[in-house]
Design a protein around this motif. Structure first.
Motif, PDB file in Angstrom:
ATOM      1  N   VAL A 138       0.852  -1.189   0.000  1.00 37.45           N
ATOM      2  CA  VAL A 138       0.000   0.000   0.000  1.00 37.45           C
ATOM      3  C   VAL A 138       0.886   1.236   0.000  1.00 37.45           C
ATOM      4  CG1 VAL A 138      -1.675   1.332   1.336  1.00 37.45           C
ATOM      5  CG2 VAL A 138      -1.886  -1.167   1.192  1.00 37.45           C
ATOM      6  N   VAL A 139       0.609   2.165  -0.910  1.00 37.67           N
ATOM      7  CA  VAL A 139       1.336   3.429  -1.005  1.00 37.67           C
ATOM      8  C   VAL A 139       0.362   4.555  -0.674  1.00 37.67           C
ATOM      9  CG1 VAL A 139       2.663   4.965  -2.509  1.00 37.67           C
ATOM     10  CG2 VAL A 139       2.831   2.483  -2.806  1.00 37.67           C
ATOM     11  N   GLY A 140       0.629   5.316   0.386  1.00 35.86           N
ATOM     12  CA  GLY A 140      -0.256   6.397   0.773  1.00 35.86           C
ATOM     13  C   GLY A 140      -0.111   7.612  -0.122  1.00 35.86           C
ATOM     14  N   LEU A 141      -1.259   8.215  -0.498  1.00 41.74           N
ATOM     15  CA  LEU A 141      -1.255   9.397  -1.365  1.00 41.74           C
ATOM     16  C   LEU A 141      -2.145  10.503  -0.810  1.00 41.74           C
ATOM     17  CD1 LEU A 141      -1.501   7.635  -4.859  1.00 41.74           C
ATOM     18  CD2 LEU A 141       0.539   8.660  -3.849  1.00 41.74           C
ATOM     19  N   GLY A 142      -2.342  10.526   0.489  1.00 43.86           N
ATOM     20  CA  GLY A 142      -3.160  11.575   1.082  1.00 43.86           C
ATOM     21  C   GLY A 142      -4.536  11.087   1.466  1.00 43.86           C
ATOM     22  N   ALA A 143      -5.412  12.038   1.772  1.00 47.38           N
ATOM     23  CA  ALA A 143      -6.728  11.711   2.320  1.00 47.38           C
ATOM     24  C   ALA A 143      -7.681  11.126   1.290  1.00 47.38           C
ATOM     25  CB  ALA A 143      -7.353  12.967   2.922  1.00 47.38           C
ATOM     26  N   ASP A 144      -7.461  11.407  -0.003  1.00 45.95           N
ATOM     27  CA  ASP A 144      -8.420  11.012  -1.023  1.00 45.95           C
ATOM     28  C   ASP A 144      -7.908   9.953  -1.990  1.00 45.95           C
ATOM     29  OD1 ASP A 144     -10.269  12.911  -0.038  1.00 45.95           O
ATOM     30  OD2 ASP A 144      -9.273  14.491  -1.191  1.00 45.95           O
ATOM     31  N   ALA A 145      -6.716   9.411  -1.766  1.00 47.54           N
ATOM     32  CA  ALA A 145      -6.183   8.436  -2.709  1.00 47.54           C
ATOM     33  C   ALA A 145      -5.113   7.578  -2.046  1.00 47.54           C
ATOM     34  CB  ALA A 145      -5.603   9.139  -3.939  1.00 47.54           C
ATOM     35  N   TRP A 146      -4.945   6.392  -2.590  1.00 44.23           N
ATOM     36  CA  TRP A 146      -3.853   5.505  -2.221  1.00 44.23           C
ATOM     37  C   TRP A 146      -3.508   4.687  -3.456  1.00 44.23           C
ATOM     38  CZ3 TRP A 146      -4.250   0.018  -2.009  1.00 44.23           C
ATOM     39  CH2 TRP A 146      -5.538  -0.482  -2.222  1.00 44.23           C
ATOM     40  N   VAL A 222      -6.234   4.499 -11.770  1.00 47.01           N
ATOM     41  CA  VAL A 222      -5.182   4.847 -12.725  1.00 47.01           C
ATOM     42  C   VAL A 222      -4.127   3.740 -12.660  1.00 47.01           C
ATOM     43  CG1 VAL A 222      -3.641   6.645 -13.572  1.00 47.01           C
ATOM     44  CG2 VAL A 222      -5.591   7.262 -12.116  1.00 47.01           C
ATOM     45  N   PHE A 223      -3.782   3.172 -13.809  1.00 52.49           N
ATOM     46  CA  PHE A 223      -2.889   2.021 -13.896  1.00 52.49           C
ATOM     47  C   PHE A 223      -1.595   2.391 -14.616  1.00 52.49           C
ATOM     48  CE2 PHE A 223      -7.275   0.704 -13.997  1.00 52.49           C
ATOM     49  CZ  PHE A 223      -7.352  -0.412 -13.181  1.00 52.49           C
ATOM     50  N   ALA A 224      -0.474   1.824 -14.161  1.00 51.56           N
ATOM     51  CA  ALA A 224       0.803   2.040 -14.844  1.00 51.56           C
ATOM     52  C   ALA A 224       1.746   0.895 -14.533  1.00 51.56           C
ATOM     53  CB  ALA A 224       1.444   3.358 -14.415  1.00 51.56           C
ATOM     54  N   THR A 269      -1.528   0.682  -9.198  1.00 55.35           N
ATOM     55  CA  THR A 269      -2.874   1.184  -9.433  1.00 55.35           C
ATOM     56  C   THR A 269      -3.206   2.244  -8.396  1.00 55.35           C
ATOM     57  OG1 THR A 269      -3.555  -1.025 -10.168  1.00 55.35           O
ATOM     58  CG2 THR A 269      -5.298   0.584  -9.722  1.00 55.35           C
ATOM     59  N   VAL A 270      -3.472   3.455  -8.855  1.00 53.56           N
ATOM     60  CA  VAL A 270      -3.946   4.518  -7.971  1.00 53.56           C
ATOM     61  C   VAL A 270      -5.455   4.342  -7.795  1.00 53.56           C
ATOM     62  CG1 VAL A 270      -4.374   7.001  -7.781  1.00 53.56           C
ATOM     63  CG2 VAL A 270      -2.140   6.171  -8.554  1.00 53.56           C
ATOM     64  N   VAL A 271      -5.921   4.400  -6.549  1.00 49.29           N
ATOM     65  CA  VAL A 271      -7.336   4.285  -6.217  1.00 49.29           C
ATOM     66  C   VAL A 271      -7.752   5.613  -5.594  1.00 49.29           C
ATOM     67  CG1 VAL A 271      -9.069   3.026  -4.902  1.00 49.29           C
ATOM     68  CG2 VAL A 271      -7.058   1.815  -5.806  1.00 49.29           C
ATOM     69  N   ALA A 272      -8.573   6.377  -6.315  1.00 51.81           N
ATOM     70  CA  ALA A 272      -8.896   7.735  -5.871  1.00 51.81           C
ATOM     71  C   ALA A 272     -10.400   7.934  -5.737  1.00 51.81           C
ATOM     72  CB  ALA A 272      -8.343   8.757  -6.862  1.00 51.81           C
ATOM     73  N   ASP A 273     -10.774   8.715  -4.753  1.00 49.90           N
ATOM     74  CA  ASP A 273     -12.169   9.142  -4.635  1.00 49.90           C
ATOM     75  C   ASP A 273     -12.459  10.206  -5.690  1.00 49.90           C
ATOM     76  OD1 ASP A 273     -13.536   7.859  -2.292  1.00 49.90           O
ATOM     77  OD2 ASP A 273     -11.726   8.585  -1.279  1.00 49.90           O
ATOM     78  N   LEU A 284      -1.336  12.231  -9.879  1.00 51.08           N
ATOM     79  CA  LEU A 284      -1.371  11.218  -8.829  1.00 51.08           C
ATOM     80  C   LEU A 284      -0.492  10.023  -9.181  1.00 51.08           C
ATOM     81  CD1 LEU A 284      -5.029  10.975  -7.471  1.00 51.08           C
ATOM     82  CD2 LEU A 284      -2.962  11.478  -6.181  1.00 51.08           C
ATOM     83  N   MET A 285      -0.528   9.594 -10.443  1.00 51.41           N
ATOM     84  CA  MET A 285       0.316   8.467 -10.826  1.00 51.41           C
ATOM     85  C   MET A 285       1.791   8.826 -10.743  1.00 51.41           C
ATOM     86  SD  MET A 285       0.789   5.386 -11.513  1.00 51.41           S
ATOM     87  CE  MET A 285      -0.850   4.718 -11.799  1.00 51.41           C
ATOM     88  N   SER A 286       2.128  10.057 -11.093  1.00 55.10           N
ATOM     89  CA  SER A 286       3.516  10.495 -10.969  1.00 55.10           C
ATOM     90  C   SER A 286       3.977  10.414  -9.523  1.00 55.10           C
ATOM     91  CB  SER A 286       3.655  11.931 -11.485  1.00 55.10           C
ATOM     92  OG  SER A 286       4.985  12.387 -11.361  1.00 55.10           O
ATOM     93  N   ARG A 287       3.119  10.819  -8.597  1.00 53.33           N
ATOM     94  CA  ARG A 287       3.462  10.725  -7.174  1.00 53.33           C
ATOM     95  C   ARG A 287       3.612   9.271  -6.748  1.00 53.33           C
ATOM     96  NH1 ARG A 287      -0.958  13.542  -3.839  1.00 53.33           N
ATOM     97  NH2 ARG A 287       0.287  12.601  -2.167  1.00 53.33           N
TER      98      ARG A 287
END
Length: 295
Positions: A138-146, A222-224, A269-273, A284-287
Motif C-alpha cells: 500500500v502506497v499512501g497518497l493523502g486523504a483522497d487516494a492511495w 489509474v494504472f501504470a 494502481t492509484v485508487v482515488a475518490d 497522482l500516478m507520478s506521485r
C-alpha cells in the motif's frame, strides 16, 4: 506438487489479510477461495475500496462469474485454464472444457496491513506448472487516494519448456488478456477510459500507454507499469461490456519459458475518490511511481 507449509515468521499465514491506508481498511486479500472448478480457484483481492469506502472491485458478477477482484490470471498455460470460465478453441469459439487449474497459497514470507509477500503454486491435473512469488504494498497518497504496488514472478516449475498463451494467440482478435487483471464494479454508465494522449476504449485497448485510467462518477482507477519490461505489455481494456483492466503477457505470440525460466511484472494502481480529469490522474500516478518505479 509442493505441500502447503507455514513459515516460522508468520503467525496468520492461512487467514485473509486486511490492507490499510492511513489506518483505514482499503482491501482484503483472500487466500482460500471457494473451490469451484469453473472459477479456476485462486487467491484474490476483494473488496478493495477508496479511502472514503467506495467499492472499486467486483467479485463473481453475473456477466463473468470467474472475475474475482484483483489478481493474476492466465487463460492458457500449456492448454490449462487459470482464468476461469470457457476456453477459446480455434474453430469452435469459447468452449466449456475440463481444463481448469488452481493457484494454491503456500505461505506468506511476510505480511501486514501495509502489504505482503506470498508464495503460490499453480497446479493442473495434479502437476505443478508454475511457482509464483507475489507481492503487494500500500502506497499512501493523502486523504483522497492511495495506490497498490502489485508484482508477480512466474517460474516454470517443470523440467521442460512451457508457454503462456491467450485467446488472441489462439485466434480470437482483441482478446489478449492474461497476467494482472482488475475487475471494477459495473454501474449504470460505462466509465470514462483515457490516457494522456487517447480517449475511449477503442483507442486505449491494445496500446502501450505509460498509464491509463477508468473514471466513474465516484471513483477513479489509474494504472501504470512500474518497470520498463512491464510497460512493454499492451493494455487489455474493457468498459462498454464490463469495466476491467489488465495486462497482456501474450499479445501477439505465446510467451515461452525455459525450464526454470521466470517472467516478472509489476504494476501500480492509484485508487482515488471522485472523478479525476487527465491532469489530476497523471499527477497522482507520478506521485505514486515516484516511490516505487524501477529503471
Amino acid at each position: 506438487m509442493p505441500r502447503s507449509r507455514t513459515p516460522e515468521t508468520s503467525t496468520a499465514a492461512d487467514t485473509d489479510l486486511v490492507l490499510r491506508s492511513g489506518g483505514r481498511s482499503v482491501g482484503r486479500y483472500v487466500t482460500r477461495p471457494r473451490q469451484d472448478r469453473r472459477l479456476s480457484p485462486r487467491p484474490y483481492l476483494h473488496p478493495v475500496t477508496t479511502r472514503a469506502g467506495t467499492l472499486v472491485t467486483e467479485l463473481g458478477p453475473a456477466d463473468h462469474p470467474h472475475h474475482l477482484g484483483v489478481g493474476v490470471v492466465v487463460p492458457d498455460v500449456e492448454g490449462h485454464n487459470f482464468w476461469g470460465g470457457r476456453t477459446f478453441v480455434p474453430g469452435r469459439g469459447p468452449t466449456e472444457l475440463d481444463n481448469h487449474g488452481v493457484q494454491l497459497h503456500e505461505e506468506f514470507a511476510a505480511h501486514g496491513e501495509g502489504g505482503f509477500e506470498e508464495r503460490l503454486s499453480w497446479v493442473a491435473d495434479g502437476r505443478e506448472l508454475l511457482r509464483e512469488r507475489r507481492t503487494a504494498a500500500v502506497v499512501g497518497l493523502g486523504a483522497d487516494a492511495w495506490a497498490l504496488d502489485f508484482g508477480f514472478a512466474l517460474t516454470n516449475a517443470t523440467a521442460l519448456p512451457l508457454s503462456i498463451g491467450s485467446p488472441a494467440t489462439n485466434g480470437r482478435p482483441g482478446a489478449a488478456y492474461g497476467g494482472f487483471f482488475r475487475r471494477a464494479p459495473a454501474e449504470g454508465k460505462a466509465p470514462r477510459v483515457f490516457t494522456a494522449a487517447a480517449e475511449g476504449e477503442g483507442a486505449v485497448h491494445g496500446s502501450c500507454a505509460p498509464w491509463l485510467a477508468l473514471a466513474s462518477a465516484s471513483w477513479t482507477l489509474v494504472f501504470a507499469g512500474a518497470t520498463a519490461r512491464t510497460r512493454e505489455d499492451p493494455w487489455f481494456v474493457r468498459a462498454a461490456d464490463y469495466p476491467g483492466v489488465g495486462s497482456s503477457l501474450a499479445h501477439r505470440a505465446r510467451l515461452r519459458l525455459a525450464a526454470g525460466g521466470t517472467v516478472e511484472r509489476r504494476l501500480v494502481t492509484v485508487v482515488a475518490d471522485g472523478r479525476l480529469g487527465t491532469d489530476e490522474a497523471a499527477a497522482l500516478m507520478s506521485r505514486a511511481l515516484g516511490g516505487v518505479v524501477d529503471a
